[in-house]
Design a protein around this motif. Structure first.
Motif: not given
Length: 307
Positions: A61, A63, A72, A74, A76, A155, A165, A167, A284, A286
């Motif tokens: 994640i 920020m 934020l 994400e 992957n 975070m 991981k 946020g 959020m 992960l």
């Protein structure tokens, strides 16, 4: 309807119940995942936990925070090894910085020129895939802003500056002292990271979610065999507890373990020197909502069969 292994797997991840219980629940409800989940809960086999709580994915994640706004993102990756890669971390960090200048949508961020680079975020990720040799995707993003006040950030499980991981963003609207707002805002953000509320207020919880909880509690209470009026009171009591536990402003503040979050924000108005209004929050985590690999479940079944 045939109850497949993939259906059992999906229900097991959502409920935390055993495989045989999940298969029974699916059989009783003709393979309907949601109905089977409710059946498990009504029998006391599954807890009313977030569906996303038992799934995972790799990546980070990101920020970024600006003037009265924060975002934020994400991003992957396939493995945690790549998530620790400096090149990947740099891309996630710059993607978040880029997102600050957009409306916060994945489409806008992907098309924007990445901070400190010449290519778009999408093209930068494509190049990194070729270089690092692993698939990467910008999965989602969120942006909060206020006209006056602060958007506080936190975070959890930080992997570096602006990376981690879980946020959280908390938007506080106020004309008060920015330092005081930032202080209470960060505490509320830490609270959100820990409790994962469904909504800021009772009114913001979707009607179908509340109705579903009420139906489950009604079925559970009915099994007690008590009179209808007693059952109704039992259900109302459980619904009050549901809202207290699920609504941010009604939750007990984890920072002191006593005050409600709404009162904690009210108390902070003295230091801020002005009224404070919670305008919204985003949490959020992960990998939320991403299924685990199918072969993990297959291996587990094979292992059980051997035993």
């Amino acid at each position: 309807m045939t109850i497949t292994a993939s259906l059992v797997k999906e229900l097991r991840e959502k409920s935390g119940a055993g495989m045989m219980d999940c298969k029974t629940a699916l059989t009783e409800n003709n393979g309907d995942i949601e109905a089977a989940m409710d059946w498990l809960r009504s029998k006391g086999i599954a807890k009313a936990e977030k569906k996303s709580g038992r799934v995972a994915a790799e990546g980070l994640i990101g920020m970024a925070q600006g003037d009265a706004a924060a975002v934020l993102v994400e991003v992957n990756s396939e493995t945690d090894f790549v998530a620790k890669n400096e090149q990947f971390q740099d891309i996630v960090r710059r993607t978040a910085e880029t997102a600050l200048g957009t409306d916060g949508s994945v489409e806008a961020i992907s098309a924007a020129q990445i901070a400190g680079g010449e290519k778009s975020v999408a093209d930068t990720l494509t190049d990194a895939i070729a270089t690092i040799g692993e698939n990467m995707t910008l999965r989602r993003a969120a942006r909060l802003s206020v006209d006056k006040g602060v958007v506080a950030t936190y975070m959890h499980n930080a992997a570096g500056e602006g990376l981690g991981k879980i946020g959280v963003l908390v938007a506080l609207e106020s004309e008060g002292d920015p330092a005081a707002l930032a202080a209470i805002g960060k505490q509320v953000a830490m609270h959100v990271a820990a409790t994962n509320p469904l909504a800021a207020t009772k009114e913001e919880i979707p009607a179908d979610v509340a109705d579903r909880e009420r139906a489950i509690y009604t079925e559970q209470a009915a099994e007690s065999g008590k009179p209808a009026e007693i059952i109704e009171k039992m259900v109302e009591g459980r619904m009050r507890k549901f809202f207290e536990e699920s609504v941010l402003l009604s939750q007990t503040f984890v920072i002191d373990g006593e005050t409600k979050v709404e009162q904690a924000i009210k108390n902070a108005e003295k230091d801020a020197g002005a009224p404070i209004a919670l305008k919204g929050f985003v949490r959020m985590a992960l990998g939320e909502g991403i299924d685990k690999k199918e072969d993990d479940f297959a291996a587990e079944v094979a292992s059980m069969a051997k035993n």
